[in-house]
Design a protein around this motif. Structure first.
Motif, PDB file in Angstrom:
ATOM      1  N   PRO A  44       1.088  -0.098  -2.526  1.00 26.28           N
ATOM      2  CA  PRO A  44       1.725  -1.095  -2.975  1.00 26.28           C
ATOM      3  C   PRO A  44       1.674  -2.541  -2.260  1.00 26.28           C
ATOM      4  O   PRO A  44       1.576  -2.324  -1.020  1.00 26.28           O
ATOM      5  CB  PRO A  44       3.269  -1.114  -3.356  1.00 26.28           C
ATOM      6  N   LEU A  45       0.941  -3.653  -2.771  1.00 27.63           N
ATOM      7  CA  LEU A  45       0.750  -4.973  -2.014  1.00 27.63           C
ATOM      8  C   LEU A  45       1.473  -6.055  -2.570  1.00 27.63           C
ATOM      9  O   LEU A  45       1.200  -6.407  -3.681  1.00 27.63           O
ATOM     10  CB  LEU A  45      -0.808  -5.027  -2.096  1.00 27.63           C
ATOM     11  N   HIS A  46       1.913  -6.448  -1.522  1.00 28.74           N
ATOM     12  CA  HIS A  46       2.982  -7.880  -1.967  1.00 28.74           C
ATOM     13  C   HIS A  46       2.584  -9.141  -1.309  1.00 28.74           C
ATOM     14  O   HIS A  46       1.167  -8.922  -0.707  1.00 28.74           O
ATOM     15  CB  HIS A  46       4.246  -7.573  -1.513  1.00 28.74           C
ATOM     16  N   ARG A  47       3.070 -10.204  -1.385  1.00 32.22           N
ATOM     17  CA  ARG A  47       2.563 -11.373  -0.697  1.00 32.22           C
ATOM     18  C   ARG A  47       2.218 -11.114   0.835  1.00 32.22           C
ATOM     19  O   ARG A  47       1.217 -11.464   1.406  1.00 32.22           O
ATOM     20  CB  ARG A  47       3.528 -12.369  -0.900  1.00 32.22           C
ATOM     21  N   PHE A  48       2.994 -10.684   1.542  1.00 31.40           N
ATOM     22  CA  PHE A  48       3.059 -10.289   3.002  1.00 31.40           C
ATOM     23  C   PHE A  48       3.474  -8.757   3.147  1.00 31.40           C
ATOM     24  O   PHE A  48       4.684  -8.384   3.077  1.00 31.40           O
ATOM     25  CB  PHE A  48       4.153 -11.149   3.707  1.00 31.40           C
ATOM     26  N   THR A  49       2.335  -8.028   3.231  1.00 29.49           N
ATOM     27  CA  THR A  49       2.540  -6.495   3.331  1.00 29.49           C
ATOM     28  C   THR A  49       2.027  -5.952   4.591  1.00 29.49           C
ATOM     29  O   THR A  49       0.837  -6.507   5.243  1.00 29.49           O
ATOM     30  CB  THR A  49       1.908  -6.036   2.391  1.00 29.49           C
ATOM     31  N   LEU A  50       2.756  -5.227   5.392  1.00 23.22           N
ATOM     32  CA  LEU A  50       2.216  -4.849   6.861  1.00 23.22           C
ATOM     33  C   LEU A  50       2.381  -3.247   6.474  1.00 23.22           C
ATOM     34  O   LEU A  50       3.315  -2.651   6.398  1.00 23.22           O
ATOM     35  CB  LEU A  50       3.429  -5.068   7.809  1.00 23.22           C
ATOM     36  N   LEU A  51       1.134  -2.470   7.079  1.00 21.92           N
ATOM     37  CA  LEU A  51       0.889  -1.136   7.101  1.00 21.92           C
ATOM     38  C   LEU A  51       1.189  -0.741   8.313  1.00 21.92           C
ATOM     39  O   LEU A  51       0.769  -1.182   9.431  1.00 21.92           O
ATOM     40  CB  LEU A  51      -0.448  -0.725   6.854  1.00 21.92           C
ATOM     41  N   ALA A  52       2.020   0.287   8.403  1.00 22.10           N
ATOM     42  CA  ALA A  52       2.580   0.707   9.950  1.00 22.10           C
ATOM     43  C   ALA A  52       2.428   2.153   9.763  1.00 22.10           C
ATOM     44  O   ALA A  52       2.534   2.996   8.882  1.00 22.10           O
ATOM     45  CB  ALA A  52       4.024   0.281  10.018  1.00 22.10           C
ATOM     46  N   GLY A  53       2.370   2.792  11.084  1.00 22.41           N
ATOM     47  CA  GLY A  53       2.162   4.149  11.326  1.00 22.41           C
ATOM     48  C   GLY A  53       1.562   4.601  12.624  1.00 22.41           C
ATOM     49  O   GLY A  53       0.775   3.472  13.202  1.00 22.41           O
ATOM     50  N   PRO A  54       1.478   5.674  12.955  1.00 21.86           N
ATOM     51  CA  PRO A  54       1.078   6.187  14.355  1.00 21.86           C
ATOM     52  C   PRO A  54      -0.735   6.108  14.383  1.00 21.86           C
ATOM     53  O   PRO A  54      -0.992   5.889  13.132  1.00 21.86           O
ATOM     54  CB  PRO A  54       1.449   7.411  14.494  1.00 21.86           C
ATOM     55  N   SER A  55      -1.074   6.037  15.506  1.00 22.44           N
ATOM     56  CA  SER A  55      -2.659   6.211  15.519  1.00 22.44           C
ATOM     57  C   SER A  55      -3.113   7.242  14.746  1.00 22.44           C
ATOM     58  O   SER A  55      -2.464   8.220  14.819  1.00 22.44           O
ATOM     59  CB  SER A  55      -3.103   6.296  17.070  1.00 22.44           C
ATOM     60  N   GLY A  56      -4.124   6.896  14.093  1.00 25.67           N
ATOM     61  CA  GLY A  56      -4.641   8.167  13.284  1.00 25.67           C
ATOM     62  C   GLY A  56      -3.971   8.276  11.750  1.00 25.67           C
ATOM     63  O   GLY A  56      -4.379   9.052  10.994  1.00 25.67           O
ATOM     64  N   SER A  57      -3.160   7.326  11.357  1.00 21.70           N
ATOM     65  CA  SER A  57      -2.400   7.462  10.166  1.00 21.70           C
ATOM     66  C   SER A  57      -3.424   6.770   8.967  1.00 21.70           C
ATOM     67  O   SER A  57      -3.024   6.906   7.737  1.00 21.70           O
ATOM     68  CB  SER A  57      -1.043   6.851  10.118  1.00 21.70           C
ATOM     69  N   GLY A  58      -4.280   6.185   9.355  1.00 23.35           N
ATOM     70  CA  GLY A  58      -5.181   5.345   8.204  1.00 23.35           C
ATOM     71  C   GLY A  58      -5.030   4.032   8.050  1.00 23.35           C
ATOM     72  O   GLY A  58      -5.617   3.497   7.125  1.00 23.35           O
ATOM     73  N   LYS A  59      -4.190   3.173   8.907  1.00 22.33           N
ATOM     74  CA  LYS A  59      -4.023   1.839   8.556  1.00 22.33           C
ATOM     75  C   LYS A  59      -5.343   1.189   8.419  1.00 22.33           C
ATOM     76  O   LYS A  59      -5.545   0.309   7.712  1.00 22.33           O
ATOM     77  CB  LYS A  59      -2.907   1.165   9.809  1.00 22.33           C
ATOM     78  N   SER A  60      -6.130   1.149   9.819  1.00 23.88           N
ATOM     79  CA  SER A  60      -7.323   0.621   9.667  1.00 23.88           C
ATOM     80  C   SER A  60      -8.523   1.090   8.357  1.00 23.88           C
ATOM     81  O   SER A  60      -9.073   0.008   7.728  1.00 23.88           O
ATOM     82  CB  SER A  60      -8.190   0.855  10.916  1.00 23.88           C
ATOM     83  N   ARG A  61      -8.211   2.203   8.196  1.00 23.66           N
ATOM     84  CA  ARG A  61      -9.161   2.665   7.032  1.00 23.66           C
ATOM     85  C   ARG A  61      -8.869   2.066   5.773  1.00 23.66           C
ATOM     86  O   ARG A  61      -9.572   1.737   4.858  1.00 23.66           O
ATOM     87  CB  ARG A  61      -9.220   4.346   6.868  1.00 23.66           C
ATOM     88  N   ALA A  62      -7.418   1.793   5.371  1.00 16.21           N
ATOM     89  CA  ALA A  62      -7.046   1.262   4.363  1.00 16.21           C
ATOM     90  C   ALA A  62      -7.559  -0.258   3.982  1.00 16.21           C
ATOM     91  O   ALA A  62      -8.004  -0.496   3.068  1.00 16.21           O
ATOM     92  CB  ALA A  62      -5.567   1.428   4.188  1.00 16.21           C
ATOM     93  N   LEU A  63      -7.468  -0.905   5.373  1.00 19.79           N
ATOM     94  CA  LEU A  63      -7.861  -2.246   5.167  1.00 19.79           C
ATOM     95  C   LEU A  63      -9.443  -2.380   4.933  1.00 19.79           C
ATOM     96  O   LEU A  63      -9.923  -3.398   4.463  1.00 19.79           O
ATOM     97  CB  LEU A  63      -7.316  -2.978   6.438  1.00 19.79           C
ATOM     98  N   GLU A  64     -10.119  -1.351   5.699  1.00 22.47           N
ATOM     99  CA  GLU A  64     -11.556  -1.276   5.592  1.00 22.47           C
ATOM    100  C   GLU A  64     -11.906  -0.985   4.154  1.00 22.47           C
ATOM    101  O   GLU A  64     -12.813  -1.676   3.556  1.00 22.47           O
ATOM    102  CB  GLU A  64     -12.009  -0.361   6.445  1.00 22.47           C
ATOM    103  N   ALA A  65     -11.331  -0.414   3.366  1.00 22.19           N
ATOM    104  CA  ALA A  65     -11.302   0.119   1.887  1.00 22.19           C
ATOM    105  C   ALA A  65     -11.220  -1.264   1.113  1.00 22.19           C
ATOM    106  O   ALA A  65     -12.118  -1.773   0.075  1.00 22.19           O
ATOM    107  CB  ALA A  65     -10.555   1.028   1.511  1.00 22.19           C
TER     108      ALA A  65
END
Length: 392
Positions: A44-65
């Motif tokens: 889910p994406l809101h006005r101000f959304t932060l993806l959090a999680g350990p290294s390798g959880s896919g945060k960067s890949r989600a933003l890449e998509a």
């Protein structure tokens, strides 16, 4: 992970009133059906959304998509949108009998016509091509495409007409997003065609408003050539943009100075850019105590990243390198900032102050921020922030 909202068009509750903020096309959900390490994930994406999680959880890949979908909506071909497509294929994916492998991503955009969902299937092996696309609104398929003849560089598409014939069929290229091409193929002569065009435009506008931002302190310290004052993704030309905001919008510049004061050590009374003897611009921080202004190259990495992100949030669509759709009124345009490693090099105080500034600017409606952080505890309890946790 937060539970995803129900799919577009399936809600039975009354449609909420459309406010100026909701009328600006924006993404409300990113769907990673099968992408890299993600399987059946809806963020889910809101006005101000932060993806959090350990290294390798896919945060960067989600933003890449997200960024890749934005490039497709802007007219890029698949090779431009996915420069390393092999890394997008799920590691567990097995080739089918025809030795094909690929990935699936999508998103939902809200705006004037209500929720519109886009789903895309991309084949990577044996060759890169878009093999399926579906655009739906209110449960009605507005565009559907599929690969019928592997020997031809096209997909067979059908789009909603609701006229003498329910759909219109025709080929579309297999290396471009069909939704972005619909304005060139649909005449708009029936109510159904106009609905298709409105939904496609909403999706394209929502995606094309993206500005991936990753401030690089090592690029920000040196002098820069004067230019158009449009900020680069790495904030290399920070001094040029500071010069423009100071000259053209004193009120916005004053807000920037006030925001920076909370994140840079020592007294801050002003920000300015001066020309060197060779005509290049060099940014400085005024201290107001009679001492010489501090050149930007003397600031720490965290201070520079904080300054750059504050500038991004306070300048908005008019200054950044964004390609808005010309037919969209300015009041309906917005900017979505994608910020990977938002808290990189920032201390806890800088992270909290930047989160407060982001929440305040996002509340106004013209700015949205989707970022990734390594430590969500620094923004825990901050108003206006939605944290989506990835991984275990």
């Amino acid at each position: 992970m937060h539970a995803p909202p129900p799919p577009a068009g399936t809600r039975a509750d009354p449609v909420p009133a459309r406010t100026p903020a909701t009328l600006r096309p924006h993404l409300t959900e990113l769907n990673l059906s099968a992408y890299a390490g993600h399987r059946r994930v809806s963020l889910p994406l809101h006005r101000f959304t932060l993806l959090a999680g350990p290294s390798g959880s896919g945060k960067s890949r989600a933003l890449e998509a997200y960024a890749a979908l934005a490039r497709l909506a802007a007219g890029a071909d698949l090779a431009e949108a996915f420069p390393a497509p092999g890394t997008c294929v799920p590691r567990s994916a097995r080739p089918d009998p025809q030795r094909r492998r690929g990935f699936r991503i999508g998103c939902t955009a809200d705006g004037p016509v209500g929720p519109v969902r886009l789903d895309v299937a991309v084949q990577v092996e044996p060759e890169l091509r878009l093999v399926g696309e579906r655009l739906t609104a209110g449960g009605v398929p507005l565009l559907q495409s599929a690969l019928r003849d592997p020997g031809r560089p096209v997909v067979q598409a059908a789009w909603h007409t609701a006229g003498a014939a329910p759909v219109t069929r025709g080929p579309l290229p297999d290396d471009r997003l069909g939704t972005a091409l619909l304005p060139l193929r649909v005449a708009g002569g029936t109510d159904g065609q106009r609905r298709v065009l409105a939904a496609a435009e909403q999706m394209v506008v929502a995606l094309r408003s993206v500005f991936p931002c990753d401030p690089r302190p090592e690029r920000m310290r040196g002098p820069v050539e004067p230019g158009a004052g449009r900020l680069l993704p790495g904030c290399d030309n920070l001094a040029d943009v500071l010069s423009r905001t100071r000259e053209e919008c004193g009120q916005r510049h004053a807000l920037l100075v006030a925001a920076v004061r909370a994140g840079i050590a020592g007294t801050v009374t002003g920000l300015r850019a001066e020309r060197d003897d060779d005509g290049r611009l060099r940014a400085r921080v005024d201290r107001g105590d009679g001492s010489p202004a501090t050149p930007l190259e003397l600031l720490g990495d965290g201070e520079l990243r904080y300054l750059a992100m504050a500038l991004v949030l306070l300048t908005g669509p008019g200054v950044l390198e964004v390609d808005p759709v010309g037919e969209v009124p300015a009041a309906l345009q917005s900017l979505t900032v994608l910020a990977d490693d938002l808290d990189r090099s920032l201390d806890p105080h800088q992270t909290r102050e930047l989160a407060r500034l982001a929440a305040r600017m996002c509340e106004r409606g013209h700015i949205r921020l989707i970022g990734a952080v390594s430590d969500a505890s620094r923004v825990a309890g901050a108003e206006g922030v939605t944290v989506v946790h990835l991984g275990a």
